[in-house]
Design a protein around this motif. Structure first.
Motif, PDB file in Angstrom:
ATOM      1  N   GLU A 164     -45.756 -44.884 -26.125  1.00 36.66           N
ATOM      2  CA  GLU A 164     -45.551 -44.186 -24.847  1.00 36.66           C
ATOM      3  C   GLU A 164     -44.314 -44.729 -24.126  1.00 36.66           C
ATOM      4  OE1 GLU A 164     -47.821 -43.837 -20.529  1.00 36.66           O
ATOM      5  OE2 GLU A 164     -48.950 -44.483 -22.291  1.00 36.66           O
ATOM      6  N   TYR A 165     -44.208 -46.057 -24.033  1.00 36.42           N
ATOM      7  CA  TYR A 165     -43.054 -46.658 -23.354  1.00 36.42           C
ATOM      8  C   TYR A 165     -41.746 -46.345 -24.092  1.00 36.42           C
ATOM      9  CZ  TYR A 165     -45.475 -49.349 -19.772  1.00 36.42           C
ATOM     10  OH  TYR A 165     -46.188 -49.719 -18.667  1.00 36.42           O
ATOM     11  N   LYS A 166     -41.773 -46.406 -25.417  1.00 40.43           N
ATOM     12  CA  LYS A 166     -40.562 -46.120 -26.185  1.00 40.43           C
ATOM     13  C   LYS A 166     -40.128 -44.667 -26.005  1.00 40.43           C
ATOM     14  CE  LYS A 166     -40.820 -49.570 -29.843  1.00 40.43           C
ATOM     15  NZ  LYS A 166     -40.953 -49.794 -31.290  1.00 40.43           N
ATOM     16  N   ASN A 167     -41.068 -43.750 -26.004  1.00 33.17           N
ATOM     17  CA  ASN A 167     -40.728 -42.335 -25.827  1.00 33.17           C
ATOM     18  C   ASN A 167     -40.160 -42.069 -24.434  1.00 33.17           C
ATOM     19  OD1 ASN A 167     -41.571 -41.774 -28.406  1.00 33.17           O
ATOM     20  ND2 ASN A 167     -43.551 -40.959 -27.789  1.00 33.17           N
ATOM     21  N   LYS A 168     -40.766 -42.667 -23.423  1.00 34.79           N
ATOM     22  CA  LYS A 168     -40.254 -42.496 -22.063  1.00 34.79           C
ATOM     23  C   LYS A 168     -38.856 -43.081 -21.930  1.00 34.79           C
ATOM     24  CE  LYS A 168     -44.605 -42.269 -19.513  1.00 34.79           C
ATOM     25  NZ  LYS A 168     -45.467 -42.919 -18.518  1.00 34.79           N
ATOM     26  N   VAL A 221     -32.931 -42.455 -21.469  1.00 38.23           N
ATOM     27  CA  VAL A 221     -31.601 -42.784 -21.992  1.00 38.23           C
ATOM     28  C   VAL A 221     -30.808 -41.511 -22.283  1.00 38.23           C
ATOM     29  CG1 VAL A 221     -30.404 -43.770 -23.994  1.00 38.23           C
ATOM     30  CG2 VAL A 221     -32.219 -45.053 -22.871  1.00 38.23           C
ATOM     31  N   THR A 222     -31.460 -40.496 -22.840  1.00 38.62           N
ATOM     32  CA  THR A 222     -30.737 -39.257 -23.154  1.00 38.62           C
ATOM     33  C   THR A 222     -30.344 -38.484 -21.900  1.00 38.62           C
ATOM     34  OG1 THR A 222     -32.815 -38.054 -23.418  1.00 38.62           O
ATOM     35  CG2 THR A 222     -31.824 -38.978 -25.413  1.00 38.62           C
ATOM     36  N   LYS A 223     -31.099 -38.644 -20.820  1.00 37.85           N
ATOM     37  CA  LYS A 223     -30.800 -37.905 -19.598  1.00 37.85           C
ATOM     38  C   LYS A 223     -30.032 -38.738 -18.570  1.00 37.85           C
ATOM     39  CE  LYS A 223     -34.640 -34.721 -19.887  1.00 37.85           C
ATOM     40  NZ  LYS A 223     -35.764 -34.103 -19.212  1.00 37.85           N
ATOM     41  N   TRP A 224     -29.624 -39.949 -18.938  1.00 30.14           N
ATOM     42  CA  TRP A 224     -28.943 -40.840 -17.997  1.00 30.14           C
ATOM     43  C   TRP A 224     -27.582 -40.255 -17.631  1.00 30.14           C
ATOM     44  CZ3 TRP A 224     -30.567 -44.719 -15.156  1.00 30.14           C
ATOM     45  CH2 TRP A 224     -29.657 -45.552 -14.547  1.00 30.14           C
ATOM     46  N   GLN A 237     -31.933 -52.238 -13.494  1.00 28.65           N
ATOM     47  CA  GLN A 237     -33.043 -53.203 -13.495  1.00 28.65           C
ATOM     48  C   GLN A 237     -34.321 -52.588 -14.082  1.00 28.65           C
ATOM     49  OE1 GLN A 237     -32.697 -56.457 -12.813  1.00 28.65           O
ATOM     50  NE2 GLN A 237     -34.794 -56.695 -13.497  1.00 28.65           N
ATOM     51  N   ARG A 238     -34.568 -51.329 -13.817  1.00 32.53           N
ATOM     52  CA  ARG A 238     -35.763 -50.672 -14.376  1.00 32.53           C
ATOM     53  C   ARG A 238     -35.686 -50.597 -15.896  1.00 32.53           C
ATOM     54  NH1 ARG A 238     -35.308 -45.465 -10.845  1.00 32.53           N
ATOM     55  NH2 ARG A 238     -33.194 -45.969 -11.429  1.00 32.53           N
ATOM     56  N   TYR A 239     -34.500 -50.361 -16.418  1.00 31.88           N
ATOM     57  CA  TYR A 239     -34.298 -50.329 -17.869  1.00 31.88           C
ATOM     58  C   TYR A 239     -34.592 -51.705 -18.472  1.00 31.88           C
ATOM     59  CZ  TYR A 239     -31.904 -50.008 -22.371  1.00 31.88           C
ATOM     60  OH  TYR A 239     -31.602 -50.047 -23.699  1.00 31.88           O
ATOM     61  N   ILE A 240     -34.072 -52.744 -17.834  1.00 37.56           N
ATOM     62  CA  ILE A 240     -34.291 -54.116 -18.314  1.00 37.56           C
ATOM     63  C   ILE A 240     -35.788 -54.455 -18.275  1.00 37.56           C
ATOM     64  CG2 ILE A 240     -33.820 -56.549 -17.829  1.00 37.56           C
ATOM     65  CD1 ILE A 240     -31.073 -55.585 -16.720  1.00 37.56           C
ATOM     66  N   ASN A 241     -36.452 -54.097 -17.182  1.00 38.70           N
ATOM     67  CA  ASN A 241     -37.897 -54.357 -17.069  1.00 38.70           C
ATOM     68  C   ASN A 241     -38.681 -53.619 -18.150  1.00 38.70           C
ATOM     69  OD1 ASN A 241     -37.391 -55.935 -14.837  1.00 38.70           O
ATOM     70  ND2 ASN A 241     -37.999 -54.366 -13.361  1.00 38.70           N
ATOM     71  N   THR A 242     -38.294 -52.384 -18.426  1.00 36.15           N
ATOM     72  CA  THR A 242     -38.991 -51.600 -19.451  1.00 36.15           C
ATOM     73  C   THR A 242     -38.766 -52.196 -20.835  1.00 36.15           C
ATOM     74  OG1 THR A 242     -38.668 -49.623 -18.083  1.00 36.15           O
ATOM     75  CG2 THR A 242     -39.316 -49.282 -20.366  1.00 36.15           C
ATOM     76  N   ILE A 243     -37.572 -52.630 -21.121  1.00 34.82           N
ATOM     77  CA  ILE A 243     -37.279 -53.268 -22.408  1.00 34.82           C
ATOM     78  C   ILE A 243     -38.122 -54.537 -22.554  1.00 34.82           C
ATOM     79  CG2 ILE A 243     -35.496 -54.500 -23.715  1.00 34.82           C
ATOM     80  CD1 ILE A 243     -35.188 -51.531 -23.918  1.00 34.82           C
TER      81      ILE A 243
END
Length: 136
Positions: free
Chosen positions: A91-95, A100-103, A113-119
């Motif tokens: 789920e997290y990887k798909n989100k 990333v594709t819509k950035w 920071q949200r990207y780093i937290n998700t990674i």
């Protein structure tokens, strides 16, 4: 620490011809999780009432409780937790892939920071997943 969720639950219905008399019928369900026993409690009570209707002069005992889980039940619980963890990782990887594709921001997504937290969250979930797989 053993919780109520780690135990197997059972439901037992006994029908006697009179109180303390001869046993006429036994209905038993074993190796249920707590949630299942609670979810189907109405059905077990219905079956006890049905036994009382079928034997109107009989004494019907309705009991439920818990006992030590069999190894099969414990293994199934571990497998279910493993499946849930894999689902969360996916789920997290798909989100993340969708974001990333819509950035379309001026700054690269790797600095967000949200990207780093998700990674970091995905990495911790994958580490927990590896531990759970090693446990099985």
């Amino acid at each position: 620490m053993i919780t109520v969720y780690d135990n197997a639950h059972f439901v037992l219905i006994k029908v006697f011809d009179k109180k303390g008399g001869n046993l006429l019928q036994i209905i038993r369900w074993d190796d249920m999780r707590f949630e299942i026993r609670n979810k189907w409690d109405w059905y077990f009570k219905y079956r006890a009432a049905l036994a009382q209707v079928q034997h109107p002069k009989a004494h019907v005992e309705f009991k439920w409780g818990h006992c030590e889980s069999s190894q099969k039940t414990l293994d199934q619980q571990k497998i279910n937790k493993l499946r849930a963890k894999k689902g969360k990782v996916t789920e997290y990887k798909n989100k993340l892939a969708k974001v990333v594709t819509k950035w379309d921001s001026l700054f690269p997504i790797e600095e967000d920071q949200r990207y780093i937290n998700t990674i970091n969250k995905i990495a911790s979930l994958e580490a927990e997943l590896k531990v759970m797989e090693a446990d099985l």
